[in-house]
Scaffold this active site. Structure first.
Site, mmCIF file in Angstrom:
data_model
loop_
_atom_site.group_PDB
_atom_site.id
_atom_site.type_symbol
_atom_site.label_atom_id
_atom_site.label_comp_id
_atom_site.label_asym_id
_atom_site.label_seq_id
_atom_site.Cartn_x
_atom_site.Cartn_y
_atom_site.Cartn_z
ATOM 1 N N ASP A 1 -0.084 -7.553 1.577
ATOM 2 C CA ASP A 1 0.414 -6.178 1.569
ATOM 3 C C ASP A 1 1.938 -6.164 1.633
ATOM 4 O O ASP A 1 2.547 -5.889 2.671
ATOM 5 C CB ASP A 1 -0.183 -5.418 2.761
ATOM 6 N N SER B 1 4.323 2.998 7.815
ATOM 7 C CA SER B 1 3.953 1.936 6.873
ATOM 8 C C SER B 1 5.164 1.422 6.109
ATOM 9 O O SER B 1 6.037 2.190 5.701
ATOM 10 C CB SER B 1 2.928 2.462 5.868
ATOM 11 N N HIS C 1 0.811 -1.215 0.000
ATOM 12 C CA HIS C 1 0.000 0.000 0.000
ATOM 13 C C HIS C 1 0.845 1.266 0.000
ATOM 14 O O HIS C 1 0.307 2.368 -0.156
ATOM 15 C CB HIS C 1 -0.995 0.001 1.178
#
Length: 319
Positions: A123, A219, A69
């Site tokens: 992911d 992230s 992502h």
């Protein structure tokens, strides 16, 4: 859903309000790291304005492991996708303003083919550098650590779950870290947590009371455990509801589930270096410790010849 990218949040705020309960990620309740800590961890910046978009981990001199992502997805109903000209790798320093930091171009981006933007499954992504990065690499952990195992997550993400505007804020210029325990998936899937949304390829870590977690801007960064004195990556910062909220553990991509896919691009000994080799970071790239120098080969050959010659001269004649 995701530990959303700071750049995307900032870009979308003027367009429409961001749901405060949106699933996001950052370092909350942690501490700054030392100047030479975590040499394999990198920041992924945008070339547009130099802002930190995500984190990543160097698992091979040419490859950075990060989250899918961080490359593409949906935020507030809008699709985004980054290409190689849009991103640059920052490495060699824990401080974003350090003169020791180095920027590296990216020549290839590989997002897992089964990455699901809607639920965060698979992911994971790999970034191929334009040239080998001569620094410490970190092997991935191809097994699953036991629940309760302390794991460390690092990054440059938000330190405050809700700033004055109600959104995560207080972004550091120095890398931060926090240690949290591994949580069983069945606990993370409890009705008062994520209610069955956690898949086997996902990993949870944190405290039931909250207070410590990864956050927006973290992230793609690594979740790591220590094995025989060597740190290995077990997870990738992926998603989570809020930041450091009670019962809402941090959700990470379980690296062990993707060891085979990762090794297609970053083969052993880089992706899964033996402990003896991984204990010295220099062993993880050509020319480092563990590489036998040709000078030593010549010396050993000469020594063997001398020993052999001496041995035959000293034997009694006729034998």
């Amino acid at each position: 859903m995701y530990k959303l990218l700071r750049l995307i949040l900032l870009a979308l705020l003027p367009m429409q309000a961001v749901n405060a309960n949106e699933m996001t990620m950052r370092i909350v309740g942690g501490n700054p790291v030392g100047q030479n800590a975590w040499p394999s961890v990198v920041a992924i910046k945008t070339t547009r304005d130099g802002q930190v978009l995500c984190g990543g981990n160097l698992i091979h001199p040419m490859w950075v492991l990060t989250a899918g992502h961080c490359i593409k997805g949906e935020a507030e109903g809008l699709y985004y996708e980054y290409g190689t000209p849009d991103l640059v790798i920052f490495s060699g320093a824990t401080g974003l303003d350090s003169p020791n930091g180095r920027h590296m171009q990216i020549q290839r981006i590989v997002v897992h083919p089964n990455y699901n933007m809607s639920n965060g499954a698979n992911d994971v992504a790999l970034l191929m550098l334009s040239a080998p990065l001569e620094g410490a690499t970190m092997p991935v952990y191809a097994d699953n650590p036991a629940p309760g195992t302390p794991a460390t997550v690092v990054g440059w993400g938000a330190r405050t779950a809700k700033a004055n505007n109600g959104y995560p804020g207080n972004y550091p210029r120095q890398m931060e870290q926090v240690t949290v325990p591994i949580v069983p998936n069945e606990v993370c899937n409890a009705p008062n947590s994520y209610g069955g949304k956690i898949q086997s390829s996902m990993l949870c870590a944190g405290y039931p009371q909250g207070g410590r977690d990864a956050c927006v801007g973290d992230s793609g960064g690594p979740l790591m455990v220590q094995q025989n004195g060597v740190y290995r990556q077990i997870g990738i910062v992926s998603q989570g509801e809020g930041c450091a909220m009670a019962g809402k553990y941090g959700i990470y991509t379980r690296v062990a589930s993707y060891a085979g896919w990762i090794q297609q691009f970053a083969p052993p000994p880089y992706a899964q270096a033996p402990v003896a080799q991984a204990s010295d970071p220099r062993a993880n790239y050509p020319g480092g410790a563990g590489t036998l120098n040709i000078t030593w080969l010549g010396f050993l050959a000469l020594l063997l010849c001398l020993v052999k010659k001496y041995r035959f001269r000293s034997q009694p004649q006729g034998i």
